[in-house]
Design an enzyme around this catalytic site. Sequence first.
Site, PDB file in Angstrom:
ATOM      1  N   THR A  64      10.685  -4.596  22.753  1.00  0.00           N
ATOM      2  CA  THR A  64      11.758  -3.617  22.926  1.00  0.00           C
ATOM      3  C   THR A  64      11.136  -2.307  23.382  1.00  0.00           C
ATOM      4  O   THR A  64      10.396  -1.669  22.636  1.00  0.00           O
ATOM      5  CB  THR A  64      12.533  -3.425  21.612  1.00  0.00           C
ATOM      6  OG1 THR A  64      13.114  -4.682  21.224  1.00  0.00           O
ATOM      7  CG2 THR A  64      13.645  -2.399  21.773  1.00  0.00           C
ATOM      8  N   GLY A  89      22.270  -4.375  23.724  1.00  0.00           N
ATOM      9  CA  GLY A  89      20.885  -4.304  24.170  1.00  0.00           C
ATOM     10  C   GLY A  89      19.934  -4.545  23.013  1.00  0.00           C
ATOM     11  O   GLY A  89      20.201  -5.361  22.133  1.00  0.00           O
ATOM     12  N   GLU A  90      18.814  -3.850  23.024  1.00  0.00           N
ATOM     13  CA  GLU A  90      17.759  -3.928  22.007  1.00  0.00           C
ATOM     14  C   GLU A  90      16.965  -5.225  22.066  1.00  0.00           C
ATOM     15  O   GLU A  90      15.874  -5.320  21.531  1.00  0.00           O
ATOM     16  CB  GLU A  90      18.313  -3.776  20.581  1.00  0.00           C
ATOM     17  CG  GLU A  90      19.019  -2.473  20.293  1.00  0.00           C
ATOM     18  CD  GLU A  90      19.550  -2.406  18.864  1.00  0.00           C
ATOM     19  OE1 GLU A  90      19.242  -3.313  18.053  1.00  0.00           O
ATOM     20  OE2 GLU A  90      20.276  -1.444  18.557  1.00  0.00           O
ATOM     21  N   GLY A  91      17.510  -6.275  22.685  1.00  0.00           N
ATOM     22  CA  GLY A  91      16.939  -7.612  22.649  1.00  0.00           C
ATOM     23  C   GLY A  91      17.763  -8.567  21.807  1.00  0.00           C
ATOM     24  O   GLY A  91      17.354  -9.702  21.557  1.00  0.00           O
TER      25      GLY A  91
END
Length: 353
Positions: A64, A319-321
């Site tokens: 990230t 998001g963030e992964g």
Amino acid sequence: MNLLHTTVARIKPQDENIRRQAKDRLDRLTMPHWALGRLLDLALDLAGMTGSLQPPVDRRLIVTMAGDHGVAAEGVSAFPQEVTGQMVANIANGGAGISTLARVANARVQVVDMGAACDLSDLVDSGQILSRRIAPGTANMALGAAMTREQAVRSLEAGIEIANTFAGEADLFGTGEMGIANTTPSSAIVALLADATADQATGCGTGIDDNRRKHKVSVIERALQTNLPDPHDGLDVLAKVGGFEIGGLAGLILGAAALRKPIIIDGFISTAAALLAQSLAPASVDYMIAAHHSIEQGHQLALARLGKKPLLDLDFRLGEGTGAALAMNLVEGAKRLLTEMATFDEAAVSQGK
């Protein structure tokens, strides 16, 4: 620049011989032909990516990358810029969405500061995050280039270096990001590289209303008119309308592809980074797995340009992964079908006609 060039030169297409062998086995599994559909397509890709009929996917790393954006000054996000650093700390402390879903996926999360506006040195010094910091945020792309070409190269090579650093510890990579206003440069990148208008490529990001979305579109149009990025030069696109964390993710993708390791592409920002990687090394697409289809407007355009069908569609926009983490268990399922499911001959099951 040398690391970028040598990495791009090492990226080769999937192993067609291993793909043929994998296809032969998958065709003979105990079920109606290809009855598990795209999960079998994924198994085939995993074999081709890794060059193995026993593709390793057990050691999982989500990278990230964090960075801030000068264009945030244009009022394109619902959140203030300091949230980037606050959320980096939240991820590092295990309290974020990605932290939770990574635990479900049995994946490690590595946060990398590519250029947050705030001071994250305490987290770096404590070993909770890594620093490949280029500058405290990009310049405002609505007024001029987001970064220099040299900084763009540095961001890409930082991502490559991260892939190389963790090559011995990770079989499967996932992308993630954190950066207030980073959907704005991502929309600009998608507009350029997916041959779309700014309006087509721009969504509501963190939840802005339609009036602010229209303002965001106008800011992106101004950035494109001011900088005139060359859509045939991914490095120019990154330098003029990109972000440090976006460049870092593009480099991570290139690095994973050069290592013949699968990399799961998370959401809209990660997919913009994937378009940059594709622009720099078209064969890198062979190693990408699209995690999910987000509700961000330009995401489908970007996925279509990559030629990728996402594994999941859950109305994500975080998001963030997070999407990459959820997709990791599907990747494991695909691998296990290839390596553990019996063929008709092995199970002594009669085949259909």
